[in-house]
Design an enzyme around this catalytic site. Structure first.
Site, PDB file in Angstrom:
ATOM      1  N   HIS A 139      47.779  69.759  73.690  1.00 44.59           N
ATOM      2  CA  HIS A 139      47.451  68.657  72.784  1.00 44.59           C
ATOM      3  C   HIS A 139      46.091  68.056  73.095  1.00 44.59           C
ATOM      4  O   HIS A 139      45.904  67.394  74.115  1.00 44.59           O
ATOM      5  CB  HIS A 139      48.514  67.556  72.850  1.00 44.59           C
ATOM      6  CG  HIS A 139      48.200  66.395  71.944  1.00 44.59           C
ATOM      7  ND1 HIS A 139      48.402  66.446  70.582  1.00 44.59           N
ATOM      8  CD2 HIS A 139      47.669  65.177  72.195  1.00 44.59           C
ATOM      9  CE1 HIS A 139      48.013  65.294  70.043  1.00 44.59           C
ATOM     10  NE2 HIS A 139      47.565  64.509  71.003  1.00 44.59           N
ATOM     11  N   HIS A 155      42.240  66.638  70.842  1.00 41.16           N
ATOM     12  CA  HIS A 155      41.584  66.367  69.552  1.00 41.16           C
ATOM     13  C   HIS A 155      40.101  66.650  69.777  1.00 41.16           C
ATOM     14  O   HIS A 155      39.346  65.738  70.135  1.00 41.16           O
ATOM     15  CB  HIS A 155      41.707  64.897  69.130  1.00 41.16           C
ATOM     16  CG  HIS A 155      43.084  64.329  69.021  1.00 41.16           C
ATOM     17  ND1 HIS A 155      43.629  63.916  67.826  1.00 41.16           N
ATOM     18  CD2 HIS A 155      44.036  64.078  69.956  1.00 41.16           C
ATOM     19  CE1 HIS A 155      44.852  63.423  68.033  1.00 41.16           C
ATOM     20  NE2 HIS A 155      45.117  63.507  69.327  1.00 41.16           N
ATOM     21  N   GLU A 198      46.355  67.346  60.708  1.00 45.00           N
ATOM     22  CA  GLU A 198      47.158  66.134  60.855  1.00 45.00           C
ATOM     23  C   GLU A 198      47.096  65.245  59.619  1.00 45.00           C
ATOM     24  O   GLU A 198      46.017  64.893  59.165  1.00 45.00           O
ATOM     25  CB  GLU A 198      46.654  65.353  62.069  1.00 45.00           C
ATOM     26  CG  GLU A 198      47.432  64.089  62.342  1.00 45.00           C
ATOM     27  CD  GLU A 198      46.795  63.300  63.465  1.00 45.00           C
ATOM     28  OE1 GLU A 198      47.408  63.235  64.543  1.00 45.00           O
ATOM     29  OE2 GLU A 198      45.687  62.768  63.292  1.00 45.00           O
ATOM     30  N   HIS A 224      50.799  62.501  61.902  1.00 48.44           N
ATOM     31  CA  HIS A 224      50.238  61.702  62.995  1.00 48.44           C
ATOM     32  C   HIS A 224      51.322  61.048  63.837  1.00 48.44           C
ATOM     33  O   HIS A 224      51.416  61.305  65.030  1.00 48.44           O
ATOM     34  CB  HIS A 224      49.265  60.646  62.454  1.00 48.44           C
ATOM     35  CG  HIS A 224      48.761  59.739  63.520  1.00 48.44           C
ATOM     36  ND1 HIS A 224      49.255  58.468  63.707  1.00 48.44           N
ATOM     37  CD2 HIS A 224      47.852  59.929  64.500  1.00 48.44           C
ATOM     38  CE1 HIS A 224      48.650  57.919  64.755  1.00 48.44           C
ATOM     39  NE2 HIS A 224      47.798  58.791  65.242  1.00 48.44           N
ATOM     40  N   HIS A 239      52.760  62.787  67.193  1.00 51.15           N
ATOM     41  CA  HIS A 239      52.746  61.821  68.297  1.00 51.15           C
ATOM     42  C   HIS A 239      54.035  61.017  68.183  1.00 51.15           C
ATOM     43  O   HIS A 239      54.354  60.524  67.095  1.00 51.15           O
ATOM     44  CB  HIS A 239      51.573  60.857  68.162  1.00 51.15           C
ATOM     45  CG  HIS A 239      50.211  61.491  68.256  1.00 51.15           C
ATOM     46  ND1 HIS A 239      49.528  61.938  67.166  1.00 51.15           N
ATOM     47  CD2 HIS A 239      49.422  61.738  69.325  1.00 51.15           C
ATOM     48  CE1 HIS A 239      48.353  62.430  67.548  1.00 51.15           C
ATOM     49  NE2 HIS A 239      48.264  62.329  68.860  1.00 51.15           N
ATOM     50  N   GLU A 273      55.033  56.804  71.867  1.00 51.63           N
ATOM     51  CA  GLU A 273      53.908  56.615  72.782  1.00 51.63           C
ATOM     52  C   GLU A 273      53.835  55.166  73.278  1.00 51.63           C
ATOM     53  O   GLU A 273      53.774  54.931  74.484  1.00 51.63           O
ATOM     54  CB  GLU A 273      52.593  57.000  72.082  1.00 51.63           C
ATOM     55  CG  GLU A 273      51.353  56.792  72.961  1.00 51.63           C
ATOM     56  CD  GLU A 273      50.050  57.206  72.285  1.00 51.63           C
ATOM     57  OE1 GLU A 273      50.082  57.498  71.079  1.00 51.63           O
ATOM     58  OE2 GLU A 273      49.010  57.249  72.972  1.00 51.63           O
ATOM     59  N   ASP A 296      45.138  64.938  75.333  1.00 51.20           N
ATOM     60  CA  ASP A 296      44.697  64.022  74.298  1.00 51.20           C
ATOM     61  C   ASP A 296      43.174  64.092  74.246  1.00 51.20           C
ATOM     62  O   ASP A 296      42.592  65.048  74.765  1.00 51.20           O
ATOM     63  CB  ASP A 296      45.253  62.612  74.486  1.00 51.20           C
ATOM     64  CG  ASP A 296      45.894  62.117  73.180  1.00 51.20           C
ATOM     65  OD1 ASP A 296      45.374  62.489  72.127  1.00 51.20           O
ATOM     66  OD2 ASP A 296      46.888  61.392  73.222  1.00 51.20           O
TER      67      ASP A 296
HETATM   68 ZN   LIG Z   1      46.775  62.709  70.388  1.00 50.97          ZN
END
Ligand SMILES: [Zn+2]
Length: 398
Positions: free
Chosen positions: A63, A65, A143, A181, A204, A207, A312
């Site tokens: 994972h 971005h 996403e 998302h 996600h 979190e 991330d």
């Molecule tokens: Zn993320």
């Protein structure tokens, strides 16, 4: 076909015990044999001796971005989850001539430090060419984000067009899948449409406390954020459940789903994640830097949840190297089996992304191997890899 015999003081196959004074035969881009140097069946011929250190499968970052790479150092950490999200939203909207260079640099750093595959979340699919030109295997998660139910249909149409356009352009080694998302940024209506067309491949989930509060009560800092985004008019009846229970009720949990974070989960949630067979991508450094809490990794393991690691984005972490997350995990939970942590960073990620020929060293698997050199032969190969001093580099062919 090219033929190469690699030798190292240790080989960690991941799906078996470490091999002391190990040999790995690589034919073409595949592993053909592995075992100890003294094995009568060991291949004959010149050995490329890598020296003291550990040979292991390349890392999988399940994972990240890449698209947010230009935000490195530009977001406030330690001020709370919602202020961080707001800063990302504001900063990503600014035109950045450095964006492409930052993504290319991020890909290069992944390759240099022993990552061989990524699960990369994208909102634009704007860098598939960079990934295709790299040595990484990539699963790119397109996403979707749409809190206003009135936008559900248009969002889905936009996504279908993006997917179709991506399918028309050959990008070897890159696969695109749909993702959502998070449960507090995608409307129930859009989720329902996504489930109708087979669900999503990543989300996600669980979190922050703000996410939990919003799904439980419909208020709190996240409701304030939606209002400031001009979404205060959207009516939402909070399910009054945990994030995991909510998305399970929507039909989103399935074995090829990568759930990201799973910090805010209780025992019942862990049982649910295990029963549904999802993979959970832990992001320990991002969770620490944003102050959202710490995933209870021993409890997740004990519940039988499949675990992998992700970094991330550079908007919340210092590097895109999952080894740094593996090191933090062993410091946060000194009782964790180091072999289980190495597994999360390799085979766990490959399984999560459905990349069956990566993640372990075994005959037939792709020879995407990395080496962690050491000043002298390590006594414990897993401890060396997770010491915080090991630097991985790719070796071999393929
Ligand atoms: Zn993320």
């Amino acid at each position: 076909m090219s033929r190469l015999i690699l030798g190292a003081s240790w080989v960690i196959p991941v799906d078996g015990p470490p091999i002391k004074d190990g040999r790995v035969l690589v034919e073409g881009d595949r592993v053909a044999w592995l075992g100890p140097a003294g094995d009568p069946a060991a291949p004959q011929g010149p050995v490329r001796d890598l020296g003291p250190g550990v040979l292991l499968p390349g890392l999988v970052n399940a994972h990240c971005h890449l698209e947010l790479s230009q935000l490195a150092g530009q977001t406030p950490l330690g001020e709370g989850f919602v202020p961080w999200v707001e800063s990302v939203v504001a900063a990503r909207g600014r035109p950045g001539e450095d964006a492409v260079r930052a993504r290319a640099e991020a890909i290069r750093s992944l390759e240099e430090r022993g990552t061989v595959a990524v699960g990369d979340v994208s909102n634009t699919l704007g860098h598939l060419d960079l990934l295709a030109a790299s040595r990484l295997r990539s699963v790119v998660f397109l996403e979707l984000l749409a809190w206003d139910p009135a936008r559900a249909e248009a969002t889905l149409t936009w996504a279908e067009e993006r997917l179709a356009a991506a399918a028309r352009t050959p990008t070897p080694g890159v696969e695109v899948r749909l993702a959502a998302h998070a449960p507090h940024s995608v409307s129930p209506e859009l989720f329902a449409r996504l489930v109708e067309r087979g669900g999503v491949a990543s989300i996600h989930l669980a979190e922050s406390r703000e996410e939990c509060r919003f799904l439980a009560e419909g208020d709190g800092p996240w409701a304030g954020f939606l209002e400031r985004r001009g979404l205060g008019h959207v009516s939402f009846r909070p399910p009054g459940t945990s994030p995991v229970e909510y998305v399970d009720g929507l039909g989103l949990l399935h074995p090829s789903l990568v759930v990201v974070h799973a910090v805010q989960v209780g025992e019942e949630d862990r049982g649910r994640l295990a029963r549904r067979g999802v993979s959970v991508a832990l992001c320990p450094r991002s969770n620490r830097n944003l102050g959202v809490g710490t995933a209870d990794v021993p409890a997740l393991l004990a519940s039988g949840v499949r675990l992998c690691l992700g970094t991330d984005s550079l908007a919340s972490v210092e590097t895109l190297d999952v080894l740094d997350d593996a090191v933090l995990l062993t410091r946060q939970f000194p009782g964790l089996d180091p072999a289980a942590v190495v597994r999360m960073a390799t085979a766990g990620g490959a399984e999560a992304l459905g990349l069956d020929d990566l993640g372990t060293i075994a005959p037939g698997k792709r020879a995407a191997l990395v080496f962690a050199g050491a000043p002298s032969p390590p006594t414990d190969p897993h401890a060396h890899v997770l010491s915080g001093r090991a630097r991985l580099r790719r070796v071999g062919i393929g």
